[in-house]
Scaffold this active site. Structure first.
Site, PDB file in Angstrom:
ATOM      1  N   PHE A   9      47.071  38.283  36.071  1.00  0.00           N
ATOM      2  CA  PHE A   9      47.340  39.341  37.049  1.00  0.00           C
ATOM      3  C   PHE A   9      48.496  38.879  37.952  1.00  0.00           C
ATOM      4  O   PHE A   9      48.427  38.949  39.165  1.00  0.00           O
ATOM      5  CB  PHE A   9      46.101  39.651  37.891  1.00  0.00           C
ATOM      6  CG  PHE A   9      44.867  39.944  37.091  1.00  0.00           C
ATOM      7  CD1 PHE A   9      44.651  41.222  36.597  1.00  0.00           C
ATOM      8  CD2 PHE A   9      43.936  38.954  36.830  1.00  0.00           C
ATOM      9  CE1 PHE A   9      43.503  41.505  35.847  1.00  0.00           C
ATOM     10  CE2 PHE A   9      42.796  39.226  36.094  1.00  0.00           C
ATOM     11  CZ  PHE A   9      42.574  40.493  35.595  1.00  0.00           C
ATOM     12  N   ASP A  44      50.483  40.057  32.948  1.00  0.00           N
ATOM     13  CA  ASP A  44      50.213  41.258  33.736  1.00  0.00           C
ATOM     14  C   ASP A  44      50.397  42.459  32.822  1.00  0.00           C
ATOM     15  O   ASP A  44      51.226  42.419  31.902  1.00  0.00           O
ATOM     16  CB  ASP A  44      51.155  41.353  34.938  1.00  0.00           C
ATOM     17  CG  ASP A  44      50.640  42.294  36.016  1.00  0.00           C
ATOM     18  OD1 ASP A  44      50.124  41.807  37.039  1.00  0.00           O
ATOM     19  OD2 ASP A  44      50.744  43.512  35.836  1.00  0.00           O
ATOM     20  N   SER A  45      49.654  43.517  33.086  1.00  0.00           N
ATOM     21  CA  SER A  45      49.746  44.710  32.241  1.00  0.00           C
ATOM     22  C   SER A  45      50.920  45.610  32.599  1.00  0.00           C
ATOM     23  O   SER A  45      51.207  46.572  31.880  1.00  0.00           O
ATOM     24  CB  SER A  45      48.444  45.514  32.324  1.00  0.00           C
ATOM     25  OG  SER A  45      48.195  45.918  33.663  1.00  0.00           O
ATOM     26  N   ALA A  55      44.734  41.032  30.933  1.00  0.00           N
ATOM     27  CA  ALA A  55      44.424  39.643  31.257  1.00  0.00           C
ATOM     28  C   ALA A  55      43.189  39.137  30.518  1.00  0.00           C
ATOM     29  O   ALA A  55      43.200  38.021  29.961  1.00  0.00           O
ATOM     30  CB  ALA A  55      44.235  39.487  32.766  1.00  0.00           C
ATOM     31  N   ASP A  59      43.603  36.107  39.766  1.00  0.00           N
ATOM     32  CA  ASP A  59      43.819  36.871  41.007  1.00  0.00           C
ATOM     33  C   ASP A  59      43.869  38.360  40.686  1.00  0.00           C
ATOM     34  O   ASP A  59      44.931  38.987  40.735  1.00  0.00           O
ATOM     35  CB  ASP A  59      45.118  36.404  41.672  1.00  0.00           C
ATOM     36  CG  ASP A  59      45.358  37.087  43.011  1.00  0.00           C
ATOM     37  OD1 ASP A  59      44.372  37.512  43.648  1.00  0.00           O
ATOM     38  OD2 ASP A  59      46.527  37.196  43.418  1.00  0.00           O
ATOM     39  N   CYS A  77      39.659  40.100  46.250  1.00  0.00           N
ATOM     40  CA  CYS A  77      40.184  40.765  47.439  1.00  0.00           C
ATOM     41  C   CYS A  77      39.387  42.028  47.755  1.00  0.00           C
ATOM     42  O   CYS A  77      39.833  42.860  48.546  1.00  0.00           O
ATOM     43  CB  CYS A  77      41.670  41.095  47.271  1.00  0.00           C
ATOM     44  SG  CYS A  77      42.030  42.230  45.920  1.00  0.00           S
TER      45      CYS A  77
END
Length: 396
Positions: free
Chosen positions: A230, A252-253, A282, A300, A340
């Site tokens: 990510f 990352d996508s 990921a 992350d 997060c």
């Protein structure tokens, strides 16, 4: 001003300076406030308690002040100046860092308002109708405080302000200094350079809350084979490369994020042969990579749970992702893992990672507990503001 009267016994949190009034605590409303209006909050006995922005939802009022006289024309100048003082006390900006969070919502007693500083460009996001309607006053306050050092103010509230009829949720500049034409800026963070695109990038353009955690990754990356999951525009990757990682794979996508990452690698002068971008999911990448290929893995992900209704699904996703990372890392390797999601508290996240580790059967130690940095400050009366939590794991 319209009055909000609380139920008997439901004023304790306000007397402890918590900045939210929940709808379930409201007994009656004297008047018919529109969302975003300033309202005064009273106890059941009619005692003034606070003033704030009215909103529709589980949080009925976001408190701006416990002093009714504070809401004068200089309110935003005074509050943003205080927020700037806090950042200076924390050493921001500095010769090596010119990007940071200037205003962090409840942490700066401005609930619903985020302002990030990128080398003189302020990118703001309103998370409430009240702050959205005050955006021109906020812009004027920024001009008053920072004068010639302010290059531009960009409002990026379309994805954060609650959708309501009548709100023109269109992102754009509220202010540009003479000659300013850029929609991106090259900034410095701990001496590393990054291109920030606030118009097309995620959030305000960069994830400033991981600054200190990126530095921790840098301190432990020398000679290691690193996987950054990510990765977005490559914050952790740049720190690892600068520290002398053997190689870094970034996943990352988003193809757009991959393009920005490649530009950041070039901007910092790194040998492209030590870095490879992978535009992929990921978890699928982790499942398919050879076990033991990486000595350090960074996990992350975005917020899997943005409200309590999504909590259980989010915990399952965190458990699955962390189990894959712990299973994949080489013996003696490190895993930096984060959440997060505000609704996932620190203890719940730790238990979820514990469950993931147990699923792999490997021996795992916690070396450090990780947090958000000082510019993402937490109001001591609002512990919910401590949203970023992480663990540094050693895996045998």
């Amino acid at each position: 001003m319209i009055g909000i009267y609380l139920k008997r016994g439901r004023d304790e949190s306000l007397r402890r300076f918590h900045p939210w009034v929940f709808s379930g605590a409201v007994a009656r409303t004297a008047g018919s406030p529109a969302e975003g209006d300033l309202v005064e909050v009273y106890s059941a006995e009619g005692e003034f308690l606070a003033v704030g922005h009215y909103q529709v939802g589980s949080i009925a009022v976001r408190i701006l002040s416990f002093d009714r006289s504070a809401l004068d024309p200089d309110f935003f100048v005074r509050m943003i100046s205080r927020a700037s003082d806090v950042r200076r006390a924390a050493g921001l900006p500095s010769a090596e860092t010119d990007c940071f969070r200037l205003v962090h919502g409840e942490g700066d007693s401005l609930p619903g308002l985020i302002i990030d500083w990128y080398g003189g460009v302020c990118v703001m996001q309103a998370h409430s109708v009240g702050m959205f309607r005050a955006r021109k006053q906020i812009c004027a306050a920024l001009q008053s405080i920072f004068a010639d050092s302010l290059k531009a103010v960009y409002d990026k509230s379309s994805g954060t302000a609650p959708f309501k009829a009548g709100l023109e949720l269109v992102d754009g500049y509220l202010y540009k200094s003479e000659g300013f034409t850029d929609d991106e800026q090259t900034v410095m963070e701990n001496g590393h350079r990054f291109i920030v695109d606030w118009t097309g990038g995620q959030k305000t353009g960069f994830f400033l809350d991981q600054r200190e955690n990126r530095a921790s990754v840098g301190r432990l990356s020398a000679g290691r084979r690193v996987l950054n999951l990510f990765c977005y525009t490559g914050g952790f990757s740049i720190y690892a490369l600068a520290a002398g990682a053997a190689f870094v794979d970034s996943v990352d996508s988003s193809a757009r994020a991959m393009d920005m990452l490649a530009r950041n690698v070039e901007l910092n002068g790194f040998d492209a042969s030590r870095h490879e971008e992978h535009c992929a999911d990921a978890i699928e990448y982790l499942k398919n990579c050879p076990k033991g290929r990486y000595d350090l893995i960074i996990v992350d992900p975005p917020a899997f749970a943005k409200h309590r209704g999504a909590l259980q699904n989010a915990l399952r996703a965190y458990r699955r992702l962390n189990a894959c990372a712990i299973d994949a890392v080489a013996p003696g390797g490190l895993v930096f893992t984060y959440s997060c999601s505000q609704v996932v508290d620190r203890d719940t996240f730790a238990m979820t990672v514990f469950s993931a580790a147990a699923q792999t059967g490997r021996k795992v130690r916690i070396l450090d507990r990780l947090n958000q940095p000082a510019d993402h400050c937490v109001n001591i009366y609002h512990p919910e503001g401590e949203y970023l939590k992480g663990l540094l794991l050693y895996v045998e």
